[in-house]
Design a protein around this motif. Structure first.
Motif, PDB file in Angstrom:
ATOM      1  N   LEU A  31      -6.489   3.372   1.326  1.00 58.56           N
ATOM      2  CA  LEU A  31      -5.896   2.286   0.542  1.00 58.56           C
ATOM      3  C   LEU A  31      -5.918   0.969   1.309  1.00 58.56           C
ATOM      4  O   LEU A  31      -5.949  -0.104   0.712  1.00 58.56           O
ATOM      5  CB  LEU A  31      -4.454   2.668   0.186  1.00 58.56           C
ATOM      6  CG  LEU A  31      -3.816   2.043  -1.053  1.00 58.56           C
ATOM      7  CD1 LEU A  31      -4.602   2.355  -2.311  1.00 58.56           C
ATOM      8  CD2 LEU A  31      -2.383   2.524  -1.206  1.00 58.56           C
ATOM      9  N   ILE A  32      -5.878   1.064   2.648  1.00 54.23           N
ATOM     10  CA  ILE A  32      -5.874  -0.160   3.467  1.00 54.23           C
ATOM     11  C   ILE A  32      -7.162  -0.303   4.266  1.00 54.23           C
ATOM     12  O   ILE A  32      -7.213  -1.066   5.237  1.00 54.23           O
ATOM     13  CB  ILE A  32      -4.651  -0.200   4.410  1.00 54.23           C
ATOM     14  CG1 ILE A  32      -4.596   1.040   5.308  1.00 54.23           C
ATOM     15  CG2 ILE A  32      -3.365  -0.343   3.618  1.00 54.23           C
ATOM     16  CD1 ILE A  32      -3.482   0.996   6.359  1.00 54.23           C
ATOM     17  N   ASP A  33      -8.189   0.421   3.859  1.00 54.44           N
ATOM     18  CA  ASP A  33      -9.487   0.303   4.527  1.00 54.44           C
ATOM     19  C   ASP A  33     -10.004  -1.130   4.380  1.00 54.44           C
ATOM     20  O   ASP A  33     -10.080  -1.659   3.264  1.00 54.44           O
ATOM     21  CB  ASP A  33     -10.486   1.288   3.897  1.00 54.44           C
ATOM     22  CG  ASP A  33     -11.819   1.273   4.609  1.00 54.44           C
ATOM     23  OD1 ASP A  33     -12.583   0.309   4.403  1.00 54.44           O
ATOM     24  OD2 ASP A  33     -12.109   2.207   5.369  1.00 54.44           O
ATOM     25  N   PRO A  34     -10.355  -1.808   5.489  1.00 51.60           N
ATOM     26  CA  PRO A  34     -10.774  -3.215   5.398  1.00 51.60           C
ATOM     27  C   PRO A  34     -11.982  -3.432   4.494  1.00 51.60           C
ATOM     28  O   PRO A  34     -12.120  -4.498   3.883  1.00 51.60           O
ATOM     29  CB  PRO A  34     -11.111  -3.577   6.858  1.00 51.60           C
ATOM     30  CG  PRO A  34     -10.373  -2.570   7.688  1.00 51.60           C
ATOM     31  CD  PRO A  34     -10.340  -1.312   6.870  1.00 51.60           C
ATOM     32  N   ALA A  35     -12.853  -2.433   4.386  1.00 49.57           N
ATOM     33  CA  ALA A  35     -14.076  -2.606   3.610  1.00 49.57           C
ATOM     34  C   ALA A  35     -13.828  -2.525   2.106  1.00 49.57           C
ATOM     35  O   ALA A  35     -14.248  -3.405   1.351  1.00 49.57           O
ATOM     36  CB  ALA A  35     -15.118  -1.560   4.027  1.00 49.57           C
ATOM     37  N   ASN A  36     -13.138  -1.469   1.661  1.00 49.94           N
ATOM     38  CA  ASN A  36     -12.995  -1.315   0.211  1.00 49.94           C
ATOM     39  C   ASN A  36     -11.613  -0.830  -0.225  1.00 49.94           C
ATOM     40  O   ASN A  36     -11.453  -0.304  -1.320  1.00 49.94           O
ATOM     41  CB  ASN A  36     -14.061  -0.349  -0.338  1.00 49.94           C
ATOM     42  CG  ASN A  36     -14.116   0.941   0.467  1.00 49.94           C
ATOM     43  OD1 ASN A  36     -13.143   1.304   1.117  1.00 49.94           O
ATOM     44  ND2 ASN A  36     -15.260   1.610   0.429  1.00 49.94           N
ATOM     45  N   GLY A  37     -10.596  -0.991   0.617  1.00 47.94           N
ATOM     46  CA  GLY A  37      -9.255  -0.586   0.227  1.00 47.94           C
ATOM     47  C   GLY A  37      -8.638  -1.556  -0.759  1.00 47.94           C
ATOM     48  O   GLY A  37      -8.947  -2.753  -0.758  1.00 47.94           O
ATOM     49  N   ALA A  38      -7.745  -1.051  -1.622  1.00 46.26           N
ATOM     50  CA  ALA A  38      -7.112  -1.892  -2.640  1.00 46.26           C
ATOM     51  C   ALA A  38      -6.118  -2.864  -2.028  1.00 46.26           C
ATOM     52  O   ALA A  38      -5.896  -3.948  -2.558  1.00 46.26           O
ATOM     53  CB  ALA A  38      -6.420  -1.009  -3.682  1.00 46.26           C
ATOM     54  N   ILE A  39      -5.486  -2.471  -0.907  1.00 46.29           N
ATOM     55  CA  ILE A  39      -4.456  -3.308  -0.294  1.00 46.29           C
ATOM     56  C   ILE A  39      -5.041  -4.105   0.870  1.00 46.29           C
ATOM     57  O   ILE A  39      -5.631  -3.527   1.789  1.00 46.29           O
ATOM     58  CB  ILE A  39      -3.278  -2.447   0.213  1.00 46.29           C
ATOM     59  CG1 ILE A  39      -2.598  -1.725  -0.951  1.00 46.29           C
ATOM     60  CG2 ILE A  39      -2.252  -3.293   0.954  1.00 46.29           C
ATOM     61  CD1 ILE A  39      -1.514  -0.752  -0.525  1.00 46.29           C
ATOM     62  N   LYS A  40      -4.870  -5.394   0.813  1.00 44.01           N
ATOM     63  CA  LYS A  40      -5.341  -6.250   1.904  1.00 44.01           C
ATOM     64  C   LYS A  40      -4.263  -6.266   2.999  1.00 44.01           C
ATOM     65  O   LYS A  40      -3.292  -7.024   2.938  1.00 44.01           O
ATOM     66  CB  LYS A  40      -5.616  -7.667   1.405  1.00 44.01           C
ATOM     67  CG  LYS A  40      -6.647  -7.737   0.291  1.00 44.01           C
ATOM     68  CD  LYS A  40      -7.942  -7.040   0.666  1.00 44.01           C
ATOM     69  CE  LYS A  40      -8.926  -6.999  -0.491  1.00 44.01           C
ATOM     70  NZ  LYS A  40     -10.006  -6.020  -0.253  1.00 44.01           N
ATOM     71  N   ALA A  41      -4.430  -5.405   3.972  1.00 40.85           N
ATOM     72  CA  ALA A  41      -3.429  -5.245   5.025  1.00 40.85           C
ATOM     73  C   ALA A  41      -4.077  -5.400   6.393  1.00 40.85           C
ATOM     74  O   ALA A  41      -5.303  -5.391   6.521  1.00 40.85           O
ATOM     75  CB  ALA A  41      -2.766  -3.874   4.902  1.00 40.85           C
ATOM     76  N   GLU A  42      -3.243  -5.530   7.415  1.00 40.95           N
ATOM     77  CA  GLU A  42      -3.747  -5.709   8.778  1.00 40.95           C
ATOM     78  C   GLU A  42      -3.603  -4.452   9.626  1.00 40.95           C
ATOM     79  O   GLU A  42      -4.185  -4.340  10.698  1.00 40.95           O
ATOM     80  CB  GLU A  42      -2.996  -6.870   9.440  1.00 40.95           C
ATOM     81  CG  GLU A  42      -3.232  -8.200   8.726  1.00 40.95           C
ATOM     82  CD  GLU A  42      -2.286  -9.289   9.199  1.00 40.95           C
ATOM     83  OE1 GLU A  42      -1.604  -9.075  10.218  1.00 40.95           O
ATOM     84  OE2 GLU A  42      -2.233 -10.354   8.544  1.00 40.95           O
TER      85      GLU A  42
END
Length: 512
Positions: free
Chosen positions: A219-230
């Motif tokens: 869900l927080i995968d930088p490439a294709n996750g839905a959530i833009k997280a760090e």
């Protein structure tokens, strides 16, 4: 869907951690939305060994904090939900060449005393030659140990937490996916897709909680996750599988068996007529939604039964199996053996100045879900600037307010009140719904008032209750998660139920 679009918390994931946090937060007056892309408890949280336990084997890995917290929680949860949680006695045979007897005795001494046990009986040594638990076992085993833990209906535990969250004001949206989440003007803007028309809608939240279980990392995968997280997630996915067979013994004790590979396997009386056997520990790659037991896992569990029981079993005896994927937090290093990765939970907070905070929930186990939620609310309260006021330890879950917190007393009470119900049906209903049986049977004065019988004492009154109160959309929700009637209903009976559920949309707005 509801008109409200601004929340204090937006929780992604309707497993035990998400539902537990939603309940705790809503009970403190926070505005909460929980979204779950499938059914509540549709993944890992309905695929456990169904135990509220301290984790005896975790002592070998020196996880004393986790064991102490879990042991303390056993009795808290037993008081919260005495209808779906009850004590069990476990028999651990001593096998020369595996763990030595002194180590087991020391472990059980710690197990008895770490968590401030009050209600459950302590451990003791027994002789299998004279104890009822020795009867189905192979000859040659004599020494064994008996200790206490508790059983839980795991999927119902999730639903009860979600129900309580809803009754405290939370919005619970099942079959609603988080398709995007990003920061805007110091808040989280979250796009949800679902509902009757599968439409998209945007909601905003002061804080986002990622409690997506096996999907928490993707869900927080930088490439294709839905959530833009760090936050970066070092998650290890481990598959655990169970098999169910016709019952292997008539007594009510459970077994915990050692295996030469260091793993332990539980063998537990299940649904009156069956025996539950599990679990395995296998690294998993792929989509957690498509997890299933392998032939090797079935053989592994059957072989272990053959090692201990006088009567062996084979894959042909398996009437049902289920698998789940545990998202274990692997920390910074690599652990070679999947069974040695910690079952403890990790909470990762993102709280950068000028940005809306996010909390990511990694790992955990059903037994400690309530403490996990309390720890999450400590962090959430600080971020939202509200007082941290824990409350869930002493409040029963829906249906849990039984007389004297006693299932037996409830059976006597309801047996008198609903004397027209068959005893086996009454027991199943009180186990599932506790005092909420009164709502389910409201207006019914005899079996004739219950409506259509779909088979095995499942009547229209119960189906209607589950649709209106417990987010049942599809037949699998009903026969495998809200109940285990899938073990008993025929294919034709399930087909009738499937048609029934398709004929009317759930009245979930009324239930909110």
């Amino acid at each position: 869907m509801h008109s409200q679009s601004e929340y204090d918390l937006i929780i992604v994931g309707g497993g035990i951690n998400g539902a537990g946090i939603a309940r705790d937060a809503a009970g403190r007056g926070l505005k909460v939305l929980l979204c779950e892309m499938n059914d509540l408890a549709s993944a890992t949280s309905s695929a456990s060994t169904k135990l509220i336990h301290g984790g005896l084997r975790y002592l070998e890995h020196y996880e004393f904090r986790l064991v102490r917290e879990a042991l303390t929680e056993r009795e808290v949860l037993l008081g919260n939900a005495p209808h779906i949680i009850w004590p069990l006695r476990f028999v651990l045979p001593h096998v020369p060449g595996l763990r030595p007897a002194w180590m087991i005795r020391l472990g059980l001494f710690l197990y008895d005393h770490l968590g401030g046990r009050k209600k459950l009986p302590g451990s003791k040594g027994i002789s299998l030659s004279t104890h009822v638990a020795g009867q189905p076992l192979k000859a040659g085993m004599d020494k064994a140990f008996v200790y206490s833990d508790c059983w839980v209906d795991d999927a119902r535990l999730v639903v009860l937490n979600a129900m309580d969250a809803r009754e405290c004001g939370a919005d619970i949206l099942t079959r609603t996916k988080c398709v995007a989440a990003s920061q805007q003007d110091g808040k989280w803007q979250v796009t949800l897709q679902g509902g009757d028309d599968d439409a998209e809608r945007v909601v905003t939240g002061k804080m986002l909680i990622n409690a997506a279980g096996p999907w928490c990392a993707s869900l927080i995968d930088p490439a294709n996750g839905a959530i833009k997280a760090e936050t970066k997630a070092n998650i290890r996915l481990v598959k655990g599988s169970h098999i169910v067979v016709p019952k292997l013994f008539d007594h009510d004790h459970c077994y915990i068996f050692q295996n030469p590979d260091g793993r332990i396997v539980f063998v537990i009386p299940y649904q009156d007529d069956f025996t539950l056997i599990g679990t395995t520990d296998v690294d998993f790659k792929g989509d957690p939604a498509k997890v299933e037991i392998s032939g090797d896992e079935v053989d592994y569990l059957c072989k272990l039964i053959g090692d201990y029981f006088a009567t062996p079993i084979s894959a042909m005896d398996v009437v049902w199996s289920y698998s789940g994927v545990r998202p274990l937090y692997a920390g910074e290093g690599e652990v070679a053996n999947a069974s040695k990765v910690s079952r403890d939970y990790t909470l990762k907070l993102e709280a950068n100045k000028g940005k809306a905070p996010a909390l990511h929930v990694f790992g955990g186990k059903i037994t400690t879900y309530r403490k996990l939620a309390e720890h999450a609310l400590q962090l959430i309260s600080k971020q939202l600037g509200v007082a941290d006021r824990p409350w869930t330890a002493t409040e029963t879950l829906p249906g849990g307010d039984l007389p004297n917190a006693s299932f037996d007393d409830a059976m006597m009470n309801y047996g008198t009140r609903y004397g027209w119900l068959p005893e086996a049906m009454l027991k199943r209903l009180v186990r599932a719904y506790g005092s909420r049986i009164e709502k389910l049977l409201d207006g019914c004065n005899g079996v004739h008032d219950l409506g259509i019988n779909y088979g095995h004492d499942l009547y229209e009154a119960e189906v209607r209750y589950l649709i209106d109160q417990e987010w049942v959309f599809e037949v699998e929700d009903l026969v495998w998660r809200r109940s285990k009637l899938g073990l008993r209903l025929s294919g034709d009976q399930i087909a009738v139920l499937r048609k029934r559920l398709a004929s009317a949309k759930p009245n979930q707005i009324a239930a909110q």
